[in-house]
Structure formats: C-alpha cells, structure tokens
Design a protein around this motif. Structure first.
Motif, PDB file in Angstrom:
ATOM      1  N   VAL A 211       0.870  -1.183   0.000  1.00 22.61           N
ATOM      2  CA  VAL A 211       0.000   0.000   0.000  1.00 22.61           C
ATOM      3  C   VAL A 211       0.902   1.226   0.000  1.00 22.61           C
ATOM      4  CG1 VAL A 211      -1.813   1.264   1.212  1.00 22.61           C
ATOM      5  CG2 VAL A 211      -1.759  -1.247   1.329  1.00 22.61           C
ATOM      6  N   LEU A 212       0.828   2.040  -1.064  1.00 26.52           N
ATOM      7  CA  LEU A 212       1.691   3.207  -1.219  1.00 26.52           C
ATOM      8  C   LEU A 212       0.863   4.478  -1.262  1.00 26.52           C
ATOM      9  CD1 LEU A 212       4.147   1.962  -4.003  1.00 26.52           C
ATOM     10  CD2 LEU A 212       4.447   1.854  -1.528  1.00 26.52           C
ATOM     11  N   PHE A 213       1.187   5.428  -0.375  1.00 25.50           N
ATOM     12  CA  PHE A 213       0.541   6.736  -0.433  1.00 25.50           C
ATOM     13  C   PHE A 213       1.329   7.614  -1.406  1.00 25.50           C
ATOM     14  CE2 PHE A 213       0.182  11.143   1.142  1.00 25.50           C
ATOM     15  CZ  PHE A 213      -1.125  11.341   0.720  1.00 25.50           C
ATOM     16  N   VAL A 214       0.853   7.666  -2.647  1.00 21.12           N
ATOM     17  CA  VAL A 214       1.599   8.353  -3.696  1.00 21.12           C
ATOM     18  C   VAL A 214       1.330   9.863  -3.686  1.00 21.12           C
ATOM     19  CG1 VAL A 214       2.210   8.246  -6.149  1.00 21.12           C
ATOM     20  CG2 VAL A 214       1.420   6.216  -5.004  1.00 21.12           C
ATOM     21  N   GLY A 215       0.483  10.329  -2.759  1.00 23.16           N
ATOM     22  CA  GLY A 215       0.359  11.767  -2.561  1.00 23.16           C
ATOM     23  C   GLY A 215       1.633  12.345  -1.967  1.00 23.16           C
ATOM     24  N   VAL A 242      -3.740   7.769  -4.832  1.00 21.53           N
ATOM     25  CA  VAL A 242      -3.331   8.883  -5.688  1.00 21.53           C
ATOM     26  C   VAL A 242      -4.429   9.937  -5.799  1.00 21.53           C
ATOM     27  CG1 VAL A 242      -1.841   7.368  -7.058  1.00 21.53           C
ATOM     28  CG2 VAL A 242      -4.160   7.799  -7.823  1.00 21.53           C
ATOM     29  N   THR A 243      -4.016  11.160  -6.112  1.00 25.23           N
ATOM     30  CA  THR A 243      -4.968  12.212  -6.452  1.00 25.23           C
ATOM     31  C   THR A 243      -5.279  12.127  -7.938  1.00 25.23           C
ATOM     32  OG1 THR A 243      -3.231  13.798  -6.953  1.00 25.23           O
ATOM     33  CG2 THR A 243      -4.011  13.738  -4.680  1.00 25.23           C
ATOM     34  N   LEU A 267      -8.530   6.876  -5.373  1.00 26.00           N
ATOM     35  CA  LEU A 267      -8.462   8.307  -5.659  1.00 26.00           C
ATOM     36  C   LEU A 267      -8.968   9.081  -4.450  1.00 26.00           C
ATOM     37  CD1 LEU A 267      -9.849   8.372  -9.321  1.00 26.00           C
ATOM     38  CD2 LEU A 267      -7.474   8.619  -8.613  1.00 26.00           C
ATOM     39  N   TYR A 268      -8.292  10.185  -4.113  1.00 28.36           N
ATOM     40  CA  TYR A 268      -8.696  10.930  -2.913  1.00 28.36           C
ATOM     41  C   TYR A 268      -8.474  12.433  -3.109  1.00 28.36           C
ATOM     42  CZ  TYR A 268      -3.888  12.024  -1.809  1.00 28.36           C
ATOM     43  OH  TYR A 268      -2.626  12.537  -1.870  1.00 28.36           O
ATOM     44  N   GLU A 269      -9.151  13.221  -2.285  1.00 36.07           N
ATOM     45  CA  GLU A 269      -8.874  14.648  -2.155  1.00 36.07           C
ATOM     46  C   GLU A 269      -9.245  15.081  -0.743  1.00 36.07           C
ATOM     47  OE1 GLU A 269     -11.214  17.157  -4.671  1.00 36.07           O
ATOM     48  OE2 GLU A 269     -13.021  15.935  -4.443  1.00 36.07           O
ATOM     49  N   LEU A 296      -5.274  12.491   8.186  1.00 39.76           N
ATOM     50  CA  LEU A 296      -6.257  11.969   7.230  1.00 39.76           C
ATOM     51  C   LEU A 296      -5.596  11.025   6.228  1.00 39.76           C
ATOM     52  CD1 LEU A 296      -8.278  15.252   6.581  1.00 39.76           C
ATOM     53  CD2 LEU A 296      -9.150  13.184   7.705  1.00 39.76           C
ATOM     54  N   THR A 297      -4.424  11.410   5.717  1.00 43.54           N
ATOM     55  CA  THR A 297      -3.765  10.546   4.724  1.00 43.54           C
ATOM     56  C   THR A 297      -3.231   9.267   5.376  1.00 43.54           C
ATOM     57  OG1 THR A 297      -1.739  11.876   4.945  1.00 43.54           O
ATOM     58  CG2 THR A 297      -3.241  12.428   3.147  1.00 43.54           C
TER      59      THR A 297
END
Length: 469
Positions: A211-215, A242-243, A267-269, A296-297
């Motif tokens: 699991v990678l948080f690419v943000g 990712v965004t 996808l997130y924002e 949050l992230t």
C-alpha cells in the motif's frame, strides 16, 4: 523457552513493546536501561527484573539477549561476555520477526506517521474482533500504557523502523508506506541510498500486498525514477493511493497497462479537515478527531490495508472517526490560565511544519501559537539545521531549548543558537534548560486563548507538565 530473555535498552519504546509481548507469552524477562522512567516502572510492575548498571547483570541462565541500536560500541564488554557464554544475541528486529512468524504480518514504514498509522490499523482490526498482535513504537491507550501485545488472531501489525536499515530483514505479507523524507541521513549518508532502502522495502519482486501513499512527493519520485525497471512478483498486489492529478503521469499509465490485475487504485482529495476517496467506484468520507491533513492521509493508508483483508471502507471510516491517538502526538497535557498546553513528538522539518500548520488552523484568530522547541540529536541538527529553523516560522513565538543529545557527544559549533539567523522577523527567545526559570520567561508571553506547543523527541514535554501542574 526455559530461562529468561535479557533486553538491553529495555526503556526504549520499541524494546519495551517487545518485552511486553514476551511477558504475554509468559517468558521471564530481565532488562537493562540506564534510566528509570514510567516505561520501566510499568515493566517492573509486570514482573521484569530491572538493572540500571550493565555490569551488574547476571548472565547465568539467560537464554537469549535482545538489543537495540542504542546499545553500541560503549557496551563491548557485555557483548563479549554474552558471546563467550554462547548466548544467542538478537537485534530487536530479528526477535520481533520470531514473535510474529506464525501470523500474517502487516508492517508500516515511512519517514513520518508510522506510529499513528500502525495504531490506526491496530484499532480497526481490534474493533472488528480480529485480536491482532500489535507492536507500536509509542504509547497508546489502545494497549493500556504499553506499545506491544500478543494477540490470538491471524494478523500481526508492527511498526517498521528504517533508522538503521534493519527493517529490510523481513518482508511482511502486507507492506504499508506512508512517505519518504530526508531523515536518518547520518546512517544512509545520501538521499539515493535512503530511497533504495525504501524501494527494497516495497518489495516489488516479493509476494504479498503493498500500500503506497503516492500523494507523498518522496514516494512519487521513487516510482518515477524506477518504474520501468520494476519487476512484479505474480503474487504481489499493489495499492496506489493517488490524487486525480497523478492519473496523468507516465508511470501511472505504465503500471495500469502492465499490471492491470494486480493494482487497486484509490483516488482521494482533502477539503476542510475531511478526506473524500473513491474505491471500486464507491465514494466515502473520512473524518478524524485530530486536526491535520497528515492524519487523514495516514488514515487512508490504514483503511486501504483493512479493505484488502476484507474490512469495508465504511466500517473502517466509522472506527477511525473515534481514533484514539498516540501519546506525544498532539496530546493535550492540560490548561494553565486558559492557555491550552499540547505536547508533540515532531522533530523533523516536515513533521514540525505539519503540526504547526494543523494547530494554526485549529486556533485560527482566537489566540497565538507559542512553540517550545527542543532540537533532537547533534547529528540531525547539523544535517537539517536550516530546514529545522525554517519549519518553525509558522509559529507566533518560538522558545529554543538546548539540543537534546539522545546519547550523542556534543559537536563543536552545533548549538541551538545556530537557529537564530534563520528566524529573523519572528519572535524568538533562547532558553537555558532550567525548567522553572524558563517557564517564568514563557508565562510572560502567554494570554488567554493561546496554545503552547512543546515540540521535540526529547524531554521537552517536562516543561509543559511543570506548567500545568
């Protein structure tokens, strides 16, 4: 195991967690730490025989010795005694992997957010009844004054510390990565070596889940540089958080085209302390009791992990809406004359910026944010001096304590005074490290409705505790 295990450096957060796990397994524990603390007091309550002088420890009957990286060349004599008696010697990472070898392992790595994210995953798994084994490098009420416990369920969740490279000794079944930043360069020496270590941790050539948080810019950069050379194991599943802006990147298109069946995209924002995300064409909202985008992230990473083992995002989001937090992460110590006093462990420029910004957003125009900052380690201060100083500029007032050595020897010319040229234009006061005298200076600046933040990985919390007491 018949005889006791000896833990060298048992008062550290990671080592104490492992000691509690051994106690849960009814293994006798002996410990050494030169300092007495609340952590060691609780271990003694649970039956640990504790020594504060390493030369006094009787080694007869000891079945295994576990040590941390805090135990170093200064302790050669005791290492020689152990080796001469043929007692097995294990680094804490090796011992942890022995403990969790019969469970499905979930590791959490990253320059920042490891403890919070590990706690979030643990809280989700605990509340849905999976009874995980947990190893957290911090104090959370989830575990009642300790950072580790053995569970009877199928999963083991642990924090994977990159500080000395030992986090690469074991490839967990599920590997979470929150971010990559310039920390522990005293060990890695260069940013390139640090990135290579994290790339190795991701383990694209190994089975399991990633699991990678690419943000995070650091993770995104590593993927951009290496994506055409990555070899996917046919039993690896990649989860990319990712965004929408990332979906136009060349590396992202390449991953989707080459490994379609092995990728989940989230996808997130983020808008106004809420995170909106889309998973498998379903939309969800995440809101936490703590301010700050970083929480949050981290939560998104945790619930993506939970989703991949069968827990619905809506259920995870509901559990995280009552996230219990971790000691020394925006922890409210109390109130003095209507000034709220908060403690936070942040000691890296990125962490400092995040916590200052989140508290500034929280206080808005109601009062001022005062920061007591204690630099942590001479090596870190030397490497990151300018970035550390500039990360404090968001505060209304800065009080600088002497550097907390964390066992390091002083370095010539490296003192807290070196921050001052970068803090021009901000209101900065040097403190001398005498708590009561320092607080007399600090109190004269505080007004009703202000926040006082004790910031650093040393003992800066003591200044806040003294004030509220």
């Amino acid at each position: 195991m018949k005889g006791p295990i000896l833990f060298l450096g048992i008062g550290g957060s990671g080592m104490s967690s492992l000691a509690h796990m051994a106690i849960d397994l009814q293994i006798p524990v002996v410990g050494y730490d030169k300092k007495k603390s609340d952590i060691t007091d609780y271990l003694v309550e649970r039956g640990v025989k504790l020594y504060h002088s390493i030369g006094e420890i009787p080694l007869d009957g000891i079945q295994m010795v576990v040590y941390s990286s805090a135990i170093n060349d200064k302790h050669k004599d005791v290492f020689n005694r152990i080796q001469n008696l043929n007692i097995p010697l294990k680094h804490r990472s090796e011992f942890m992997h022995l403990l969790v070898s019969n469970q499905k392992s979930i590791s959490v790595a990253g320059s920042h957010g490891k403890t919070s994210t590990t706690t979030m995953v643990s809280q989700i798994l605990t509340e849905v009844g999976l009874d995980p084994t947990i190893m957290i490098g911090g104090d959370t009420s989830l575990l009642q004054k300790r950072g580790g416990k053995m569970g009877k369920g199928d999963y083991a969740v642990y924090e994977s510390d990159e500080s000395d490279g030992t986090f690469l000794r074991h490839k967990a079944n599920i590997r979470l990565l929150t971010n990559i930043d310039n920390d522990h360069l005293d060990y890695y020496r260069t940013r390139e070596r640090l990135e290579e270590a994290f790339l190795d941790y991701m383990g694209f050539g190994s089975p399991g889940e990633v699991v990678l948080f690419v943000g995070d810019p650091g993770i995104k950069s590593v993927l951009e540089i290496h994506y055409r050379n990555l070899t996917f194991h046919n039993e690896l599943h990649l989860n990319l958080l990712v965004t929408k802006s990332h979906t136009n990147e060349e590396w992202f298109s390449y991953f989707l085209s080459q490994f379609q069946k092995q990728i989940t995209v989230v996808l997130y924002e983020v808008k106004e302390n809420q995170l909106y995300f889309q998973l498998e064409n379903q939309s969800y909202t995440l809101e936490l009791p703590y301010p700050g985008v970083h929480y949050l992230t981290n939560g998104l990473v945790a619930l993506t992990c939970a989703y991949r083992i069968g827990i619905s995002p809506s259920q995870s989001s509901q559990i995280l809406s009552r996230y219990i937090g971790v000691k020394r992460r925006q922890e409210i110590l109390g109130v003095w004359n209507e000034v709220t006093v908060i403690d936070d462990y942040g000691h890296h420029p990125t962490e400092i910026k995040m916590v200052i910004q989140s508290l500034k957003d929280k206080i808005k125009n109601k009062g001022k944010l005062h920061v007591i900052f204690q630099p942590h380690r001479y090596t870190r201060t030397k490497l990151l001096l300018e970035d550390l100083a500039k990360s404090l500029l968001g505060a209304d007032f800065v009080f600088l304590l002497p550097i907390y050595s964390a066992g390091e020897n002083p370095m010539e010319g490296i003192t807290s005074n070196r921050f001052l040229p970068y803090l021009t234009g901000s209101q900065t006061t040097m403190l001398d490290g005498n708590i009561r005298e320092d607080l007399e200076q600090i109190k004269s600046h505080l007004n009703k409705g202000d926040l006082l933040l004790c910031l650093g990985a040393g003992n800066v919390r003591d200044w806040g505790m003294e004030l509220v007491s």
